[in-house]
Write an enzyme that holds these catalytic residues in place. Structure first.
Site, PDB file in Angstrom:
ATOM      1  N   PHE A   9       0.815  -1.212   0.000  1.00  0.00           N
ATOM      2  CA  PHE A   9       0.000   0.000   0.000  1.00  0.00           C
ATOM      3  C   PHE A   9       0.846   1.257   0.000  1.00  0.00           C
ATOM      4  O   PHE A   9       1.784   1.385   0.801  1.00  0.00           O
ATOM      5  CB  PHE A   9      -0.861   0.069   1.271  1.00  0.00           C
ATOM      6  N   ASP A  10       0.487   2.190  -0.862  1.00  0.00           N
ATOM      7  CA  ASP A  10       0.805   3.582  -0.581  1.00  0.00           C
ATOM      8  C   ASP A  10      -0.065   3.986   0.607  1.00  0.00           C
ATOM      9  O   ASP A  10      -1.157   3.450   0.807  1.00  0.00           O
ATOM     10  CB  ASP A  10       0.478   4.447  -1.796  1.00  0.00           C
ATOM     11  N   CYS A  11       0.397   4.938   1.383  1.00  0.00           N
ATOM     12  CA  CYS A  11      -0.383   5.352   2.561  1.00  0.00           C
ATOM     13  C   CYS A  11      -1.107   6.671   2.350  1.00  0.00           C
ATOM     14  O   CYS A  11      -2.323   6.751   2.474  1.00  0.00           O
ATOM     15  CB  CYS A  11       0.543   5.455   3.777  1.00  0.00           C
ATOM     16  N   THR A  14      -4.064   7.341  -0.156  1.00  0.00           N
ATOM     17  CA  THR A  14      -4.751   6.063  -0.325  1.00  0.00           C
ATOM     18  C   THR A  14      -5.459   5.648   0.960  1.00  0.00           C
ATOM     19  O   THR A  14      -6.649   5.330   0.958  1.00  0.00           O
ATOM     20  CB  THR A  14      -3.757   4.970  -0.755  1.00  0.00           C
ATOM     21  N   ILE A 176      -1.382  -1.320  -4.223  1.00  0.00           N
ATOM     22  CA  ILE A 176      -2.622  -0.550  -4.108  1.00  0.00           C
ATOM     23  C   ILE A 176      -2.278   0.900  -3.805  1.00  0.00           C
ATOM     24  O   ILE A 176      -1.585   1.195  -2.824  1.00  0.00           O
ATOM     25  CB  ILE A 176      -3.517  -1.136  -3.003  1.00  0.00           C
TER      26      ILE A 176
END
Length: 239
Positions: A9-11, A14, A176
């Site tokens: 994941f990008d944080c 997102t 994601i």
């Protein structure tokens, strides 16, 4: 989606609503302008200075980099700012809110996948944000760890080393993210399959993210994390 063993994941953008955090953190500075700027104009100016500074000083910790961005914005806008204001803005990341669906969806996904963060921040800032996300990630990769910022190849090479240490291959991983510039485009170039969480689907422009000419080419596209979870749940239900 059931094909994968790990979700990376990008944080910010997102899982954490960085546009809300950025807009709030710059509101007092922008209020000094004689002619008001729109929210998107503020975000776009921030994106421009942030990406420039990340290229200039790839090893600068993100909290310090935000201080520089704040000062550069004040200079561009021709308004006064104090050192303390810039310092406070640099420390504000931990105050940025999570999207309402982030914590619950991560807790659901944790039951089925290894969860890994790859984010353009310093470690202290992410620790503060992680408290809002309510899940223990299996690995965390920050710009501070790598010494560079996405979309640099170094960040994804580092990520692949981390995935390998978890016994997970590239083909078993889904990346994601919201940003094509920072994440989806460079991740796809490395052969990762990608999922676009299109948070700005009801808005025009790119907001706090550097714009790209083409729409992301991805395997999955949703407008929220909740939609992603529903898609996974439906796959499980239908075997």
């Amino acid at each position: 989606m059931t094909e994968f063993k790990a979700l990376t994941f990008d944080c910010y953008g997102t899982l954490i609503d960085w546009e809300a955090g950025i807009a709030a953190g710059l509101s007092a500075l922008a209020a000094r302008l004689p002619t008001p700027l729109t929210r998107d104009q503020i975000l776009e100016a921030h994106a421009r200075h942030e990406s420039d500074q990340q290229r200039l000083t790839p090893d600068m910790p993100y909290d310090r980099l935000l201080q520089v961005v704040y000062e550069r914005l004040a200079q561009e806008w021709g308004v006064a700012c104090t050192r303390d204001e810039a310092l406070a803005y640099g420390k504000s990341v931990g105050d940025w809110p999570a999207f309402p669906d982030s914590a619950s969806t991560l807790q659901y996904l944790k039951k089925y996948f290894k969860l890994v963060i790859v984010s353009n921040v310093d470690n202290a800032s992410f620790r503060a944000s992680n408290e809002k996300l309510g899940v223990a990630f299996d690995a965390i990769v920050t710009a501070e760890d790598v010494g560079s910022y996405k979309p640099s190849r170094r960040n994804f090479e580092y990520l692949f080393d981390v995935l390998s240490s978890l016994g997970i291959g590239k083909e078993e991983t889904l990346h994601i993210a919201d940003s094509n510039y920072h994440d989806l485009q460079p991740a796809a170039e490395f052969g990762l399959r990608c999922c676009w969480i299109f948070r700005r689907f009801e808005q025009r422009g790119f907001g706090a993210t550097v714009g790209t000419r083409a729409e992301p080419s991805v395997d999955f596209k949703f407008t929220s994390m909740a939609q992603l979870v529903k898609a996974h749940h439906d796959e499980l239900a239908h075997g």
